[in-house]
Design a protein around this motif. Structure first.
Motif, PDB file in Angstrom:
ATOM      1  N   ALA A 255      24.981  57.742  39.723  1.00  0.00           N
ATOM      2  CA  ALA A 255      26.148  57.642  38.477  1.00  0.00           C
ATOM      3  C   ALA A 255      25.440  57.427  37.368  1.00  0.00           C
ATOM      4  O   ALA A 255      25.930  58.098  36.158  1.00  0.00           O
ATOM      5  CB  ALA A 255      27.188  56.565  38.651  1.00  0.00           C
ATOM      6  N   ASP A 256      24.332  56.790  36.970  1.00  0.00           N
ATOM      7  CA  ASP A 256      23.532  56.638  36.197  1.00  0.00           C
ATOM      8  C   ASP A 256      22.992  58.038  35.554  1.00  0.00           C
ATOM      9  O   ASP A 256      23.046  58.218  34.255  1.00  0.00           O
ATOM     10  CB  ASP A 256      22.217  55.685  36.076  1.00  0.00           C
ATOM     11  N   ILE A 257      22.609  58.748  36.619  1.00  0.00           N
ATOM     12  CA  ILE A 257      22.184  60.200  36.263  1.00  0.00           C
ATOM     13  C   ILE A 257      23.052  60.907  35.514  1.00  0.00           C
ATOM     14  O   ILE A 257      22.658  61.532  34.487  1.00  0.00           O
ATOM     15  CB  ILE A 257      21.324  60.555  37.413  1.00  0.00           C
ATOM     16  N   ASP A 258      24.039  60.823  36.099  1.00  0.00           N
ATOM     17  CA  ASP A 258      25.235  61.914  35.664  1.00  0.00           C
ATOM     18  C   ASP A 258      25.775  61.264  34.272  1.00  0.00           C
ATOM     19  O   ASP A 258      26.084  62.010  33.651  1.00  0.00           O
ATOM     20  CB  ASP A 258      26.421  61.777  36.593  1.00  0.00           C
ATOM     21  N   ASN A 259      25.887  59.973  34.308  1.00  0.00           N
ATOM     22  CA  ASN A 259      26.655  59.580  32.893  1.00  0.00           C
ATOM     23  C   ASN A 259      25.870  59.087  31.736  1.00  0.00           C
ATOM     24  O   ASN A 259      26.466  58.332  30.835  1.00  0.00           O
ATOM     25  CB  ASN A 259      27.398  58.450  33.376  1.00  0.00           C
ATOM     26  N   GLY A 260      24.462  59.003  32.055  1.00  0.00           N
ATOM     27  CA  GLY A 260      23.555  58.484  31.151  1.00  0.00           C
ATOM     28  C   GLY A 260      23.687  56.962  30.994  1.00  0.00           C
ATOM     29  O   GLY A 260      23.236  56.414  29.705  1.00  0.00           O
ATOM     30  N   THR A 261      24.182  56.251  31.917  1.00  0.00           N
ATOM     31  CA  THR A 261      24.175  54.809  31.828  1.00  0.00           C
ATOM     32  C   THR A 261      22.893  54.097  32.519  1.00  0.00           C
ATOM     33  O   THR A 261      21.991  54.873  32.963  1.00  0.00           O
ATOM     34  CB  THR A 261      25.339  54.327  32.596  1.00  0.00           C
ATOM     35  N   HIS A 262      22.829  52.729  32.419  1.00  0.00           N
ATOM     36  CA  HIS A 262      21.628  52.133  32.926  1.00  0.00           C
ATOM     37  C   HIS A 262      22.191  50.941  33.528  1.00  0.00           C
ATOM     38  O   HIS A 262      22.423  49.820  33.081  1.00  0.00           O
ATOM     39  CB  HIS A 262      20.739  51.929  31.768  1.00  0.00           C
ATOM     40  N   THR A 263      22.367  50.956  34.976  1.00  0.00           N
ATOM     41  CA  THR A 263      22.908  49.969  35.721  1.00  0.00           C
ATOM     42  C   THR A 263      22.013  49.378  36.773  1.00  0.00           C
ATOM     43  O   THR A 263      22.534  48.225  37.269  1.00  0.00           O
ATOM     44  CB  THR A 263      24.348  50.307  36.196  1.00  0.00           C
TER      45      THR A 263
END
Length: 382
Positions: free
Chosen positions: A345-353
């Motif tokens: 999900a981080d890779i797709d959304n540009g997030t860092h969780t």
């Protein structure tokens, strides 16, 4: 690797749109963390595909191919990391080999999931984090206790003011309960190999403490080897242990809260894992069977005022955050799966969780501070 642009509004439950090809380095057909955790976790998630494995020898490779049904099995890790259909390389070998293998994967431009500890020491970790930053690739370090639903719940309770202002926290835990270890873990008796009580049980336990409550400002530490001779289970051989079996830390967090931690091994019984967070209005008590919160299921109890703590149910929204992993709940693969799900999900959304190599450097820094304090007998900045 397919990516999408970061969106203005990102749902924590966003379904990853990429199918990520994974290559795992360090797979045994009979035991090991890859077989116990990584492979079951990846096979439970629809957006991952295990496309290659590596083993130590041609014989082991044949056994691995038969055990896991993956046709691409390599003896040379260099071949695996350069495969064009591999997006993510998972490094699950013993710690002394991490830097070489991680560096090869990063140089090939692959995302890397490396087990914890990232390196044998802080210098190793810094070198890998610097290379990852230079290559601009995604990384994960295996501090998967952060993804446990109970830890997310504790964070939620603290944000909601359940304990008021956090005044102090206490953590006590037990790792290996006796003076016998299996042959595969004998390398952990040698402090220089970088996998021991301080880096593994203390490292994982401290990580959730610091992740939830903030970093240390200063600390004092004691490190002792109280049982220097350990028996190898399979052979009866007695090995000299140089890694500490008692680690005690007391310090001040940046918030001003007092923190004390005592993790031990080779003792007869005792509390497996108990972490209390004490505040002006209440207390939270997190427990498990051992000081390995990344593996053993955690429970949380709470009390406000002077009441006795009672168990608090983790909300279904947290336990069912990744529905594909429901069948793994309670198993070692569960939190690893939650990391992989969040990573996609981080890779797709540009997030860092998920914890990355920069987070690993911070944790290695705390471990280095503990070593400095224990060696000098002085309070040090963390």
């Amino acid at each position: 690797m397919p990516r999408t642009e970061a969106r203005e509004t990102i749902s924590a439950l966003a379904i990853p749109k990429s199918t990520l090809g994974v290559g795992i380095i360090g797979v045994s057909p009979v035991r090991g963390w890859a077989a116990t955790a990584h492979i079951p976790a990846l096979r439970a998630l629809p957006n991952y595909e295990i496309r290659a494995l590596s083993a130590r020898s041609a014989e082991s490779a044949r056994a691995v191919r038969g055990a896991f049904g993956v046709s691409a099995v390599f003896v040379d890790h260099g071949e695996l990391v350069t495969q064009p259909d591999i997006d993510v390389v998972a490094v699950t070998v013993k710690v002394p080999q991490h830097r070489e293998l991680v560096s090869a994967a990063l140089a090939a431009g692959k995302a890397v999931y490396c087990e914890w500890p990232l390196g044998r020491d802080l210098d190793d970790a810094r070198a890998m984090a610097a290379l990852a930053a230079k290559q601009r690739v995604h990384t994960v370090v295996g501090l998967q206790a952060r993804q446990a639903p109970t830890i997310e719940f504790v964070q939620q309770l603290l944000r909601d003011g359940y304990v008021g202002e956090v005044l102090s926290t206490t953590m006590v835990g037990l790792s290996i309960p006796g003076d016998v270890v299996g042959q595969p873990n004998a390398y952990m008796l040698d402090k220089t190999n970088g996998a021991n009580l301080l880096t593994v049980p203390v490292g994982h336990s401290l990580d959730i403490l610091n992740y939830v409550l903030g970093e240390f400002a200063e600390l004092s530490a004691v490190s002792e080897v109280r049982r220097p001779l350990i028996t190898i289970e399979e052979t009866g051989e007695r090995i000299v242990k140089t890694a500490a079996d008692q680690i005690a830390v007391i310090g001040t967090l940046r918030s001003g809260a007092t923190a004390s931690v005592h993790i031990r091994e080779a003792v007869a019984g005792g509390t497996g894992f108990l972490w209390e967070i004490n505040g002006t209005d209440g207390t939270l008590r997190i427990t498990a069977d051992a000081a390995l919160p990344e593996i053993f299921p955690l429970t949380v109890a709470g009390a406000q005022g002077r009441n006795e703590p009672t168990e608090l149910a983790v909300p279904a929204a947290l336990t069912q955050k990744w529905p594909a992993l429901t069948s793994l709940e309670g198993a070692p693969a569960y939190n690893v799966g939650r990391v992989y799900a969040a990573f996609a999900a981080d890779i797709d959304n540009g997030t860092h969780t998920v914890p990355d190599f920069a987070d690993a450097v911070r944790r290695h820094g705390v471990i280095a501070a503990i070593e400095r304090s224990a060696a000098s007998g002085e309070r040090v900045k963390a």
